[in-house]
Design a protein around this motif. Structure first.
Motif, PDB file in Angstrom:
ATOM      1  N   UNK A  98       0.760  -1.199   0.019  1.00  0.00           N
ATOM      2  CA  UNK A  98      -0.095  -0.043   0.149  1.00  0.00           C
ATOM      3  C   UNK A  98       0.831   1.345  -0.069  1.00  0.00           C
ATOM      4  N   UNK A  99       2.127   0.950   0.421  1.00  0.00           N
ATOM      5  CA  UNK A  99       3.005   2.389   0.450  1.00  0.00           C
ATOM      6  C   UNK A  99       3.837   2.384  -0.771  1.00  0.00           C
ATOM      7  N   UNK A 100       3.691   1.360  -1.897  1.00  0.00           N
ATOM      8  CA  UNK A 100       4.748   1.239  -2.836  1.00  0.00           C
ATOM      9  C   UNK A 100       3.806   1.453  -4.197  1.00  0.00           C
ATOM     10  N   UNK A 101       2.581   0.731  -4.421  1.00  0.00           N
ATOM     11  CA  UNK A 101       2.352   0.672  -5.790  1.00  0.00           C
ATOM     12  C   UNK A 101       1.083   1.644  -6.116  1.00  0.00           C
ATOM     13  N   UNK A 102       0.307   1.932  -5.161  1.00  0.00           N
ATOM     14  CA  UNK A 102      -0.779   3.046  -5.722  1.00  0.00           C
ATOM     15  C   UNK A 102      -0.212   4.188  -6.635  1.00  0.00           C
ATOM     16  N   UNK A 103      -0.652   4.162  -7.651  1.00  0.00           N
ATOM     17  CA  UNK A 103      -0.130   5.106  -8.766  1.00  0.00           C
ATOM     18  C   UNK A 103       0.893   4.758  -9.764  1.00  0.00           C
ATOM     19  N   UNK A 104       1.490   3.644  -9.511  1.00  0.00           N
ATOM     20  CA  UNK A 104       2.716   3.209 -10.265  1.00  0.00           C
ATOM     21  C   UNK A 104       2.132   2.979 -11.541  1.00  0.00           C
TER      22      UNK A 104
ATOM     23  N   UNK B 152       7.240 -14.080  -8.931  1.00  0.00           N
ATOM     24  CA  UNK B 152       5.560 -14.434  -9.137  1.00  0.00           C
ATOM     25  C   UNK B 152       4.987 -13.752  -8.156  1.00  0.00           C
ATOM     26  N   UNK B 153       5.106 -13.622  -7.068  1.00  0.00           N
ATOM     27  CA  UNK B 153       4.672 -12.776  -5.902  1.00  0.00           C
ATOM     28  C   UNK B 153       4.448 -11.071  -6.391  1.00  0.00           C
ATOM     29  N   UNK B 154       5.598 -10.671  -6.868  1.00  0.00           N
ATOM     30  CA  UNK B 154       5.578  -9.335  -7.478  1.00  0.00           C
ATOM     31  C   UNK B 154       4.572  -9.120  -8.645  1.00  0.00           C
ATOM     32  N   UNK B 155       4.679 -10.122  -9.655  1.00  0.00           N
ATOM     33  CA  UNK B 155       3.911  -9.780 -10.771  1.00  0.00           C
ATOM     34  C   UNK B 155       2.346 -10.057 -10.283  1.00  0.00           C
ATOM     35  N   UNK B 156       1.686 -10.913  -9.523  1.00  0.00           N
ATOM     36  CA  UNK B 156       0.495 -10.951  -9.176  1.00  0.00           C
ATOM     37  C   UNK B 156      -0.078  -9.782  -8.380  1.00  0.00           C
ATOM     38  N   UNK B 157       0.972  -9.342  -7.330  1.00  0.00           N
ATOM     39  CA  UNK B 157       0.503  -8.184  -6.556  1.00  0.00           C
ATOM     40  C   UNK B 157       0.442  -6.888  -7.378  1.00  0.00           C
ATOM     41  N   UNK B 158       1.213  -6.848  -8.530  1.00  0.00           N
ATOM     42  CA  UNK B 158       0.922  -5.661  -9.308  1.00  0.00           C
ATOM     43  C   UNK B 158      -0.049  -5.738 -10.160  1.00  0.00           C
ATOM     44  N   UNK B 159      -0.688  -6.859 -10.456  1.00  0.00           N
ATOM     45  CA  UNK B 159      -1.722  -6.976 -11.330  1.00  0.00           C
ATOM     46  C   UNK B 159      -3.085  -6.779 -10.460  1.00  0.00           C
ATOM     47  N   UNK B 160      -2.806  -7.193  -9.159  1.00  0.00           N
ATOM     48  CA  UNK B 160      -4.012  -6.781  -8.077  1.00  0.00           C
ATOM     49  C   UNK B 160      -4.265  -5.500  -7.896  1.00  0.00           C
ATOM     50  N   UNK B 161      -3.029  -4.552  -7.776  1.00  0.00           N
ATOM     51  CA  UNK B 161      -3.284  -3.264  -7.730  1.00  0.00           C
ATOM     52  C   UNK B 161      -3.377  -2.509  -8.954  1.00  0.00           C
ATOM     53  N   UNK B 162      -3.735  -2.949 -10.149  1.00  0.00           N
ATOM     54  CA  UNK B 162      -3.991  -2.457 -11.320  1.00  0.00           C
ATOM     55  C   UNK B 162      -2.658  -1.758 -11.943  1.00  0.00           C
ATOM     56  N   UNK B 163      -1.484  -2.095 -11.697  1.00  0.00           N
ATOM     57  CA  UNK B 163      -0.415  -1.485 -12.290  1.00  0.00           C
ATOM     58  C   UNK B 163      -0.316  -1.860 -13.925  1.00  0.00           C
ATOM     59  N   UNK B 164      -0.355  -0.900 -14.689  1.00  0.00           N
ATOM     60  CA  UNK B 164      -0.344  -1.221 -16.383  1.00  0.00           C
ATOM     61  C   UNK B 164       0.628  -2.075 -16.579  1.00  0.00           C
TER      62      UNK B 164
END
Length: 300
Positions: free
Chosen positions: A125-131, A156-168
């Motif tokens: 939550x401190x990292x991905x919003x707005x990325x 794999x964890x990073x990829x799935x988390x980025x997907x969940x946060x809507x990172x393009x």
């Protein structure tokens, strides 16, 4: 920011006097249009005085898109080069790595937000919003289990988390597809990398990027000391480029590309990443030569 102004041509014979001006020049409110990070302002003009009414439009187009990338492992050899290149292009950068801020000083370091953390436990939550993109340089050597975890599971964890946060976008720094014997390719290092690649291409089919460099050279800083890998890598790259017509027939020999796969500079890898961040048509798997071509597109 790009802009253009279009106004109607007016004959000097039809310019009205101050006494013939009967209504305001602009009688409609400006319209603001947003479209894909761009906007246009259009104002309609009506006729004035005693000459024929005409309509024209002022279009102001401005690119308001800004990039914000999260670099996983941004304190490492490749990661720091990516952070530095991104800062030079005006891109906002957050780095997530275990050791946090680098121990050495450089002007670009102050322009990066350094977060100390492990991919498995970081507060996203401190990292991905707005990325707008996540760039992973995660990888390493060790026991088979350790290599499988850091090269595969962590990514794999990073990829799935980025997907969940809507990172393009997701950009993975992987490894060249060496023609090694199968028992070597089955190690945790290579199987982990390929597992991570599959996850990127699956979760980001139209925006995922996998870069496959071989030996990466440049000036590598370790514990305050600089290791000049470019003294070996740069001459090797030039030599292999000069004799590539002679070495191509040897590429089918097992393990031949351990010697014949051309090295790539860490700056080229970093600039290829920047190209991926800024170019929406740049996605898929990229070989050593394609990495160099991508870097050339954004090199100033």
């Amino acid at each position: 920011m790009a802009s253009f102004l279009s106004l109607p041509a007016v004959s000097s014979r039809l310019i009205p006097t101050a006494f013939s001006l009967k209504r305001p020049l602009i009688n409609t409110s400006p319209n603001l249009h947003f479209k894909n990070h761009r906007f246009a302002v259009s104002c309609s003009y009506s006729g004035v005085g005693g000459f024929e009414s005409s309509t024209s439009t002022i279009d102001v187009v401005a690119d308001v898109k800004s990039e914000k990338i999260v670099v996983l492992g941004g304190n490492g050899f490749v990661g720091s080069a990516i952070c530095k290149a991104a800062v030079s292009k005006g891109i906002e950068v957050i780095s997530v790595n275990r050791s946090g801020r680098p121990s050495y000083s450089d002007s670009w370091i102050d322009q990066v937000t350094w977060i100390s953390g492990d991919v498995f436990y970081v507060n996203w939550d401190e990292v991905l919003p707005g990325a707008t993109a996540v760039v992973s340089t995660l990888g390493g050597f060790g026991s088979d289990e350790q290599m499988s975890k850091i090269n595969g599971e962590a990514n794999v964890v990073a990829v799935n988390t980025a997907k969940e946060y809507g990172v393009p976008k997701f950009i993975l720094i992987s490894v060249h597809e060496y023609n090694l014997p199968s028992f070597l390719l089955s190690s945790g290092y290579f199987t982990g990398k390929r597992k991570a690649e599959s996850e990127v291409l699956s979760k980001f089919p139209n925006s995922g990027i996998v870069l496959r460099p071989g030996f990466i050279y440049g000036k590598r800083k370790v514990d305050g000391f600089e290791i000049p890998l470019d003294l070996v890598g740069e001459p090797a790259e030039r030599i292999l480029k000069a004799i590539e017509n002679f070495t191509k027939p040897l590429s089918s020999l097992p393990a031949s590309d351990l010697l014949l796969a051309p090295p790539v500079s860490v700056d080229d890898v970093a600039l290829a990443v920047i190209n991926g961040v800024t170019d929406d048509d740049f996605f898929g798997v990229f070989t050593i030569e394609q990495i160099k071509e991508a870097a050339q597109k954004v090199r100033v």
